[in-house]
Design a protein around this motif. Sequence first.
Motif, PDB file in Angstrom:
ATOM      1  N   HIS A  16       0.868  -1.192   0.000  1.00 28.26           N
ATOM      2  CA  HIS A  16       0.000   0.000   0.000  1.00 28.26           C
ATOM      3  C   HIS A  16       0.895   1.230   0.000  1.00 28.26           C
ATOM      4  O   HIS A  16       1.778   1.361   0.864  1.00 28.26           O
ATOM      5  CB  HIS A  16      -0.870   0.019   1.258  1.00 28.26           C
ATOM      6  CG  HIS A  16      -1.777  -1.157   1.390  1.00 28.26           C
ATOM      7  ND1 HIS A  16      -3.037  -1.188   0.842  1.00 28.26           N
ATOM      8  CD2 HIS A  16      -1.606  -2.361   1.989  1.00 28.26           C
ATOM      9  CE1 HIS A  16      -3.615  -2.357   1.119  1.00 28.26           C
ATOM     10  NE2 HIS A  16      -2.765  -3.085   1.813  1.00 28.26           N
ATOM     11  N   ASN A  18       0.606   4.477   0.814  1.00 23.51           N
ATOM     12  CA  ASN A  18       0.747   5.325   2.008  1.00 23.51           C
ATOM     13  C   ASN A  18       1.217   4.561   3.242  1.00 23.51           C
ATOM     14  O   ASN A  18       1.680   5.168   4.207  1.00 23.51           O
ATOM     15  CB  ASN A  18      -0.549   6.087   2.296  1.00 23.51           C
ATOM     16  CG  ASN A  18      -0.695   7.274   1.370  1.00 23.51           C
ATOM     17  OD1 ASN A  18      -0.098   8.328   1.601  1.00 23.51           O
ATOM     18  ND2 ASN A  18      -1.440   7.101   0.285  1.00 23.51           N
ATOM     19  N   PHE A  57      -2.550   5.230   9.430  1.00 22.91           N
ATOM     20  CA  PHE A  57      -2.766   5.631   8.031  1.00 22.91           C
ATOM     21  C   PHE A  57      -3.346   7.043   7.960  1.00 22.91           C
ATOM     22  O   PHE A  57      -2.999   7.807   7.065  1.00 22.91           O
ATOM     23  CB  PHE A  57      -3.692   4.645   7.313  1.00 22.91           C
ATOM     24  CG  PHE A  57      -3.096   3.273   7.195  1.00 22.91           C
ATOM     25  CD1 PHE A  57      -1.839   3.095   6.654  1.00 22.91           C
ATOM     26  CD2 PHE A  57      -3.783   2.157   7.632  1.00 22.91           C
ATOM     27  CE1 PHE A  57      -1.266   1.843   6.561  1.00 22.91           C
ATOM     28  CE2 PHE A  57      -3.228   0.894   7.539  1.00 22.91           C
ATOM     29  CZ  PHE A  57      -1.969   0.737   7.001  1.00 22.91           C
ATOM     30  N   HIS A  61      -1.759   9.993   5.812  1.00 26.03           N
ATOM     31  CA  HIS A  61      -2.581  10.699   4.820  1.00 26.03           C
ATOM     32  C   HIS A  61      -2.508  12.217   5.006  1.00 26.03           C
ATOM     33  O   HIS A  61      -2.551  12.974   4.042  1.00 26.03           O
ATOM     34  CB  HIS A  61      -4.037  10.230   4.908  1.00 26.03           C
ATOM     35  CG  HIS A  61      -4.235   8.863   4.320  1.00 26.03           C
ATOM     36  ND1 HIS A  61      -5.237   8.007   4.716  1.00 26.03           N
ATOM     37  CD2 HIS A  61      -3.547   8.197   3.371  1.00 26.03           C
ATOM     38  CE1 HIS A  61      -5.145   6.875   4.028  1.00 26.03           C
ATOM     39  NE2 HIS A  61      -4.138   6.969   3.209  1.00 26.03           N
ATOM     40  N   SER A  93      -3.068   1.882  -4.226  1.00 31.67           N
ATOM     41  CA  SER A  93      -3.388   3.084  -3.461  1.00 31.67           C
ATOM     42  C   SER A  93      -4.833   3.514  -3.678  1.00 31.67           C
ATOM     43  O   SER A  93      -5.411   3.306  -4.745  1.00 31.67           O
ATOM     44  CB  SER A  93      -2.435   4.219  -3.844  1.00 31.67           C
ATOM     45  OG  SER A  93      -2.514   5.235  -2.870  1.00 31.67           O
ATOM     46  N   THR A  94      -5.389   4.138  -2.644  1.00 29.41           N
ATOM     47  CA  THR A  94      -6.792   4.566  -2.662  1.00 29.41           C
ATOM     48  C   THR A  94      -6.881   6.009  -3.139  1.00 29.41           C
ATOM     49  O   THR A  94      -6.354   6.906  -2.465  1.00 29.41           O
ATOM     50  CB  THR A  94      -7.367   4.508  -1.217  1.00 29.41           C
ATOM     51  OG1 THR A  94      -6.791   3.399  -0.525  1.00 29.41           O
ATOM     52  CG2 THR A  94      -8.877   4.414  -1.225  1.00 29.41           C
ATOM     53  N   ASN A 134     -11.379   1.334  -0.453  1.00 30.18           N
ATOM     54  CA  ASN A 134     -11.356   1.209   1.004  1.00 30.18           C
ATOM     55  C   ASN A 134     -12.766   0.851   1.485  1.00 30.18           C
ATOM     56  O   ASN A 134     -13.677   1.679   1.406  1.00 30.18           O
ATOM     57  CB  ASN A 134     -10.889   2.543   1.611  1.00 30.18           C
ATOM     58  CG  ASN A 134     -10.765   2.464   3.120  1.00 30.18           C
ATOM     59  OD1 ASN A 134     -11.360   1.598   3.763  1.00 30.18           O
ATOM     60  ND2 ASN A 134      -9.982   3.359   3.685  1.00 30.18           N
ATOM     61  N   GLY A 167      -8.785  -1.879   3.336  1.00 33.67           N
ATOM     62  CA  GLY A 167      -9.422  -1.078   4.380  1.00 33.67           C
ATOM     63  C   GLY A 167      -9.684  -1.914   5.625  1.00 33.67           C
ATOM     64  O   GLY A 167      -9.540  -3.140   5.599  1.00 33.67           O
ATOM     65  N   HIS A 192      -8.269  -8.344  -0.076  1.00 31.44           N
ATOM     66  CA  HIS A 192      -7.915  -8.734   1.292  1.00 31.44           C
ATOM     67  C   HIS A 192      -8.968  -9.728   1.773  1.00 31.44           C
ATOM     68  O   HIS A 192     -10.163  -9.526   1.526  1.00 31.44           O
ATOM     69  CB  HIS A 192      -7.919  -7.514   2.210  1.00 31.44           C
ATOM     70  CG  HIS A 192      -6.716  -6.650   2.060  1.00 31.44           C
ATOM     71  ND1 HIS A 192      -6.345  -6.101   0.874  1.00 31.44           N
ATOM     72  CD2 HIS A 192      -5.775  -6.269   2.963  1.00 31.44           C
ATOM     73  CE1 HIS A 192      -5.233  -5.392   1.053  1.00 31.44           C
ATOM     74  NE2 HIS A 192      -4.865  -5.482   2.313  1.00 31.44           N
ATOM     75  N   GLU A 195      -8.710 -11.274   7.190  1.00 29.21           N
ATOM     76  CA  GLU A 195      -7.772 -10.667   8.149  1.00 29.21           C
ATOM     77  C   GLU A 195      -8.342 -10.785   9.557  1.00 29.21           C
ATOM     78  O   GLU A 195      -7.603 -10.827  10.536  1.00 29.21           O
ATOM     79  CB  GLU A 195      -7.580  -9.183   7.818  1.00 29.21           C
ATOM     80  CG  GLU A 195      -6.273  -8.879   7.139  1.00 29.21           C
ATOM     81  CD  GLU A 195      -6.077  -7.398   6.916  1.00 29.21           C
ATOM     82  OE1 GLU A 195      -6.924  -6.774   6.239  1.00 29.21           O
ATOM     83  OE2 GLU A 195      -5.070  -6.854   7.393  1.00 29.21           O
ATOM     84  N   ASP A 276       3.285  -5.395   2.727  1.00 23.95           N
ATOM     85  CA  ASP A 276       2.034  -4.738   3.127  1.00 23.95           C
ATOM     86  C   ASP A 276       2.248  -3.221   3.280  1.00 23.95           C
ATOM     87  O   ASP A 276       1.826  -2.447   2.441  1.00 23.95           O
ATOM     88  CB  ASP A 276       1.515  -5.335   4.441  1.00 23.95           C
ATOM     89  CG  ASP A 276       0.010  -5.204   4.590  1.00 23.95           C
ATOM     90  OD1 ASP A 276      -0.625  -4.708   3.648  1.00 23.95           O
ATOM     91  OD2 ASP A 276      -0.526  -5.614   5.639  1.00 23.95           O
ATOM     92  N   ASP A 277       2.901  -2.828   4.380  1.00 19.59           N
ATOM     93  CA  ASP A 277       3.101  -1.404   4.703  1.00 19.59           C
ATOM     94  C   ASP A 277       4.505  -1.267   5.292  1.00 19.59           C
ATOM     95  O   ASP A 277       4.670  -1.225   6.510  1.00 19.59           O
ATOM     96  CB  ASP A 277       2.059  -0.962   5.747  1.00 19.59           C
ATOM     97  CG  ASP A 277       0.634  -1.150   5.244  1.00 19.59           C
ATOM     98  OD1 ASP A 277       0.222  -0.414   4.353  1.00 19.59           O
ATOM     99  OD2 ASP A 277      -0.060  -2.061   5.748  1.00 19.59           O
TER     100      ASP A 277
HETATM  101  C1  6MZ Z   1      -6.408  -3.689   5.096  1.00 16.48           C
HETATM  102  C2  6MZ Z   1      -4.916  -2.012   4.604  1.00 16.48           C
HETATM  103  C3  6MZ Z   1      -3.918  -2.668   5.362  1.00 16.48           C
HETATM  104  O1  6MZ Z   1      -4.312   3.287  -0.108  1.00 16.48           O
HETATM  105  O2  6MZ Z   1      -3.752   5.361   1.157  1.00 16.48           O
HETATM  106  N1  6MZ Z   1      -4.383  -0.883   4.111  1.00 16.48           N
HETATM  107  N2  6MZ Z   1      -6.144  -2.538   4.465  1.00 16.48           N
HETATM  108  N3  6MZ Z   1      -5.513  -4.359   5.839  1.00 16.48           N
HETATM  109  C4  6MZ Z   1      -4.260  -3.870   6.030  1.00 16.48           C
HETATM  110  N4  6MZ Z   1      -3.422  -4.566   6.850  1.00 16.48           N
HETATM  111  C5  6MZ Z   1      -2.552  -3.979   7.789  1.00 16.48           C
HETATM  112  N5  6MZ Z   1      -2.803  -1.933   5.279  1.00 16.48           N
HETATM  113  C6  6MZ Z   1      -3.102  -0.852   4.493  1.00 16.48           C
HETATM  114  O3  6MZ Z   1      -2.580   3.184   1.695  1.00 16.48           O
HETATM  115  C7  6MZ Z   1      -3.108   3.084   3.011  1.00 16.48           C
HETATM  116  C8  6MZ Z   1      -4.426   2.325   2.972  1.00 16.48           C
HETATM  117  O4  6MZ Z   1      -4.194   0.947   2.623  1.00 16.48           O
HETATM  118  C9  6MZ Z   1      -5.129   0.090   3.279  1.00 16.48           C
HETATM  119  C10 6MZ Z   1      -6.001   0.992   4.158  1.00 16.48           C
HETATM  120  O5  6MZ Z   1      -7.183   1.307   3.475  1.00 16.48           O
HETATM  121  C11 6MZ Z   1      -5.124   2.234   4.330  1.00 16.48           C
HETATM  122  O6  6MZ Z   1      -5.879   3.396   4.605  1.00 16.48           O
HETATM  123  P1  6MZ Z   1      -3.229   4.085   0.525  1.00 16.48           P
HETATM  124  O7  6MZ Z   1      -2.071   4.357  -0.381  1.00 16.48           O
END
Ligand code: 6MZ
Length: 336
Positions: A16, A18, A57, A61, A93-94, A134, A167, A192, A195, A276-277
């Motif tokens: 993702h 962000n 997040f 943002h 990305s959203t 999301n 989301g 997803h 989870e 993931d992040d």
């Molecule tokens: C579900 C997730 C996530 O889209 O603004 N996001 N959604 N499960 C997860 N597991 C930890 N990790 C991230 O990136 C941030 C967005 O990605 C999704 C969420 O909607 C988060 O707001 P973008 O680039």
Amino acid sequence: MDLFCQKLPKLELHAHLNGSVSQKTIRKLSELNNRNFNDELSRIDSSVSLKECFKIFDIVHSLTNTTEALFITTCDVINEFNDDNVIYLELRSTPRYVEGKMTKNEYIDTIIKAIEHSKKTTPGITVKLLVSVNRKNGFKDAEENIKLAIEYYKKYPECVVGIDLSGDPTQGDACLNLLKSARDVGLKIAAHCAEVPNEKEVMDILEFKPDRLGHCTNIHPNLSGSLKLFNKLIESKIPVELCLTSNLKCETVPSLSEHQFLYLYQANHPLCLATDDKGVFNTTLSLEYKLAADTFNLTKEDLKKLVRSSVDFAFISQQEKENLLATIDNKLTNIK
Ligand code: 6MZ
């Protein structure tokens, strides 16, 4: 093993945008805005639990809410994956509307511009975009994003390749009917899934048959009530994107040794490792490979096989897959 994992040419299929923003970029954005984000940084450092992670997040943002900041962010994220020897990256990305600052179209345009820019600055990494929905933001927002994804897929088919359903999994729903309209025009779907425990929704998602699934944390044979879902997943052969550090830090798995990687790997199910992040969870894809190797006793040969098999799950044409595989095999001959 550390060096081997770093040198391994890798594919990142679940990142993702962000969530991938590094502390270095946050500092850069703070200077740009003449603001001090030390409080935000310390909150990111201490992030635990799934709920807490979704609050993080919101913080990120607030820092990437102009096209200028988003461009810098996207370029930095691509550079950092490139430095980690990721040679193929699918960013998701959203699209975000920020009043007075950015429309959703400008949001996507900016990311595409950064991806185009990276072709000149970091030609060793191929980058594609998935437009995220999301689930927390409701039907109207999901409908808008899917319409945009279709519009951009038609305009930039070599860049915009799919939809990501993501989301907070405790909110909203999976919008499967909307996802179907995107699939009907040729967009790939990554969803997803599981989870958090939700048997009915997980079954619906499995029956919808997305092209890839994220996490599948609550699907494994030793979890009470999930054997039926596990069998259905195995039978579906849908590739699963697994994010070890993310699941551990969000406390959706009790420990790494109990991670669903084990059950899926033992069942020979198609899977790939992902970050993931990477910003929020302070990880890299190399680290995820190292963690998997250490936890599940994987050899270097096993890791090479994992990378090679991931190529098949990428949202690209058969020809692009063959080219990617050739690049990987070429690089693999030089690492021990
Ligand atoms: C579900 C997730 C996530 O889209 O603004 N996001 N959604 N499960 C997860 N597991 C930890 N990790 C991230 O990136 C941030 C967005 O990605 C999704 C969420 O909607 C988060 O707001 P973008 O680039």
